[in-house]
Enzyme design. Structure first.
Site, PDB file in Angstrom:
ATOM      1  N   ARG A  17     -22.638 -48.227 108.467  1.00 55.01           N
ATOM      2  CA  ARG A  17     -24.098 -48.299 108.380  1.00 55.01           C
ATOM      3  C   ARG A  17     -24.512 -48.662 106.956  1.00 55.01           C
ATOM      4  NH1 ARG A  17     -26.228 -45.295 112.897  1.00 55.01           N
ATOM      5  NH2 ARG A  17     -24.824 -45.886 114.587  1.00 55.01           N
ATOM      6  N   GLU A  41     -27.010 -48.328 105.137  1.00 56.35           N
ATOM      7  CA  GLU A  41     -28.236 -47.612 104.781  1.00 56.35           C
ATOM      8  C   GLU A  41     -28.102 -47.083 103.356  1.00 56.35           C
ATOM      9  OE1 GLU A  41     -29.844 -44.867 107.827  1.00 56.35           O
ATOM     10  OE2 GLU A  41     -28.075 -45.428 109.002  1.00 56.35           O
ATOM     11  N   ARG A  85     -26.311 -35.857 104.214  1.00 59.96           N
ATOM     12  CA  ARG A  85     -25.739 -36.033 105.555  1.00 59.96           C
ATOM     13  C   ARG A  85     -25.456 -37.484 105.936  1.00 59.96           C
ATOM     14  NH1 ARG A  85     -30.369 -34.995 110.139  1.00 59.96           N
ATOM     15  NH2 ARG A  85     -31.805 -36.655 109.577  1.00 59.96           N
ATOM     16  N   HIS A  86     -25.641 -38.428 105.009  1.00 53.84           N
ATOM     17  CA  HIS A  86     -25.423 -39.833 105.324  1.00 53.84           C
ATOM     18  C   HIS A  86     -24.199 -40.397 104.614  1.00 53.84           C
ATOM     19  CE1 HIS A  86     -29.696 -39.706 106.664  1.00 53.84           C
ATOM     20  NE2 HIS A  86     -29.262 -40.612 107.524  1.00 53.84           N
ATOM     21  N   GLU A 114     -29.552 -33.734 113.715  1.00 49.62           N
ATOM     22  CA  GLU A 114     -29.084 -34.554 114.833  1.00 49.62           C
ATOM     23  C   GLU A 114     -27.606 -34.903 114.675  1.00 49.62           C
ATOM     24  OE1 GLU A 114     -27.910 -38.524 115.875  1.00 49.62           O
ATOM     25  OE2 GLU A 114     -29.702 -38.700 114.609  1.00 49.62           O
ATOM     26  N   SER A 123     -26.813 -39.207 119.356  1.00 46.59           N
ATOM     27  CA  SER A 123     -27.923 -39.977 119.888  1.00 46.59           C
ATOM     28  C   SER A 123     -27.415 -40.686 121.131  1.00 46.59           C
ATOM     29  CB  SER A 123     -28.413 -40.989 118.854  1.00 46.59           C
ATOM     30  OG  SER A 123     -29.542 -41.687 119.345  1.00 46.59           O
ATOM     31  N   ARG A 140     -20.350 -35.121 110.458  1.00 44.98           N
ATOM     32  CA  ARG A 140     -21.573 -34.319 110.531  1.00 44.98           C
ATOM     33  C   ARG A 140     -21.384 -33.101 111.422  1.00 44.98           C
ATOM     34  NH1 ARG A 140     -27.359 -37.249 111.396  1.00 44.98           N
ATOM     35  NH2 ARG A 140     -26.550 -38.471 109.640  1.00 44.98           N
TER      36      ARG A 140
END
Length: 532
Positions: free
Chosen positions: A304, A306, A312-313, A455, A458, A506
């Site tokens: 990812r 991002e 948490r990323h 979360e 998903s 996670r």
């Protein structure tokens, strides 16, 4: 006038000088006697004529081994520290482990051997077969060196609280260095595993230092336990789905278009074309369902792009993904996934109890709570709980990270569970392949699952109709030619299906109640870190 005395040669000396000479003679006699006693203790004698050093009775029993290059296969049986127990008292064992600490006190040397998260104390004492030279050598071995120790297992005179094996010790007869560590370590293992409850005055290791020297940080009991448990998450995931008839598949990580849509992808040149690192195995799981596999799962890296520097990323993480054809309703899949999590939590409690305790010693956390069957709430119910807590938000507004955490706290207080499912998310905040709610297109047949208010999965029912899928792709601004093979896979008939994707790091972080995902990624990748 001073009294006159004669020395051994008949020369006159003063009384004062005579007393001084007498004291020097007495001192020399005591020193000689002390050396004689040492020689007797060592079982050796000084070469009086040459005045040379005492004979080393421990020659060949200590030193640095030749580099092990697998020249010959010797049938020598090593014993792991974790295998040592009371039934071995009086037995001679050979242990290979790291030298954790060493200290010399007079005629003894105490040193600790460590293997993963197990440790035992060794006591080397000066004697007929142990020389001062051997004591000095062992006391000077650099910390973290790998050594082979041969010795007798004995009952400890008193409990050794600093070791995991408190009631036993080893009395070594041989200590050989297999791999010598450098004398200066960038971090100390003891500092790296200090409990958070210890005061601020003790030395601590910063997270960047840990990650810069990850090899050393991984040697702590906490890291060892964390990654054993993380492996357990993978195993339990695979175990449950395999028992339910799922097939494990492998999906490509080089793809021609963004699998989730959007711009958060790593692009690269692929010969004369553009390629991307997969954001998920989503498209290929679905294509496997269209290929009549019915139930599939995969474990592999996910990327990812991002620029999120949060707790948490990660830009690369391990995805645990599954997809399943259903008959009547996507809840068939959603509830199977919920039951899978319950299976995983039970398995971790049962099979990794010691690991959970080890991590908790350094990073205390409340025990993880869950319900069986798991709690399921509608998205709108979650929004209502937040509103009652004073949060202003629209019905179809996506949850922010702070609101996720708050909802987790509200759910825990009301239902006493750290794990729950939120169903029927707004369609606008879901990927293009998500099936709209047939009763209200404002909503979707999608769900998220949460642990401690964050979360961790998903999922949704996927669109299996090529016409509707094309419409949704156009709505999201995705170029159809880049996903044509994906759309075409549904032109020949595909059963309705649903699934989800889980972030392994996670899940591990939240189950253990840790504060940062980098603690559960062996070699984390984030916007600022690409090494080691």
């Amino acid at each position: 006038m001073s009294e006159i005395v004669l020395d051994n040669f008949g020369d006159e000396i003063s009384k004062k000088a005579a007393k001084k000479a007498q004291k020097a003679a007495e001192k020399a006699a005591k020193k000689a006697q002390h050396k004689a006693e040492e020689r007797a203790t060592n079982g050796s004698a000084t070469n009086e004529q040459s005045g040379g050093p005492a004979e080393d009775v421990s020659v060949g029993k200590y030193g640095i081994c030749e580099l092990i290059c697998s020249v010959e296969n010797k049938p020598v049986q090593h014993v792991n520290i974790s295998q040592l127990n009371g039934s071995m008292i009086g037995h001679t064992v050979l242990v290979r482990a790291r030298l954790h600490t060493a200290r010399a006190t007079g005629k003894q040397c105490f040193f600790t051997l460590r293997s993963q998260d197990h440790s035992i104390q060794c006591v080397l004492a000066l004697g007929p077969s142990v020389s001062k030279q051997m004591l000095k050598f062992v006391a000077g071995i650099n910390k973290e060196s790998i050594v082979d120790v041969t010795g007798v297992v004995v009952k400890a005179a008193q409990a050794v609280s600093s070791c995991t094996i408190e009631d036993l010790e080893i009395q070594p007869s041989s200590v050989m260095v297999v791999s010598l560590a450098e004398p200066r370590l960038p971090l100390q293992i003891d500092d790296a595993q200090r409990a958070e409850t210890e005061g601020d005055e003790v030395a601590r290791v910063l997270q960047d230092t840990r990650l810069d020297h990850r090899i050393l940080d991984l040697r702590t009991a906490t890291s060892q336990a964390t990654f054993r448990l993380e492996g357990g998450v993978c195993r339990l995931f695979r175990e449950y789905l395999t028992a339910k008839g799922f097939t494990e598949i492998m999906c490509p990580k080089l793809i021609s278009a963004a699998s989730e849509g959007g711009a958060n992808v790593f692009g690269m040149n692929y010969f004369e074309r553009k390629a991307f690192l997969a954001q998920s195995p989503q498209l290929y799981k679905q294509m496997a369902i269209a290929g009549d596999f019915e139930k599939v799962f995969t474990i592999g890296p996910v990327f990812r792009a991002e620029n999120s520097n949060t707790h948490r990323h990660l830009t690369e993480f391990v995805g645990l993904d599954m997809e399943m054809a259903f008959v009547h309703h996507y809840h068939e899949v959603m509830m199977l996934i919920g039951d899978m999590f319950v299976h995983m939590f039970r398995g971790l409690e049962k099979e990794h109890k010691r690991d959970i305790e080890l991590v908790g010693k350094q990073f205390p956390a409340t025990p993880f709570r869950y319900l069986s069957p798991p709690l399921v709430l509608q998205f709108r119910e979650g929004v209502q709980m937040l509103r009652e807590a004073g949060i202003e938000m629209e019905d179809d507004e996506d949850l922010s990270t702070p609101n996720e955490k708050l909802l987790g706290q509200l759910v825990k207080a009301k239902y006493n569970t750290d794990f729950f499912i939120l169903d029927k998310f707004p369609l606008a905040v879901r990927p293009f392949y998500t099936m709209p709610d047939p009763r209200n297109s404002k909503w979707s047949n999608s769900y998220d699952m949460f642990m401690r208010g964050e979360e961790i999965l998903s999922g949704a029912q996927r669109i299996h109709d090529p016409k509707l899928l094309t419409e949704r792709a156009n709505h999201h601004g995705i170029a159809i030619d880049t996903i044509q093979a994906y759309i075409d896979s549904f032109r020949y008939g595909c059963p309705p299906h649903a699934g989800g994707g889980i972030g392994l790091e996670r899940v591990t972080m939240l189950y253990l109640g840790l504060d940062n995902i980098r603690k559960t990624s062996m070699f984390p990748r984030d916007p600022k870190r690409l090494t080691p």
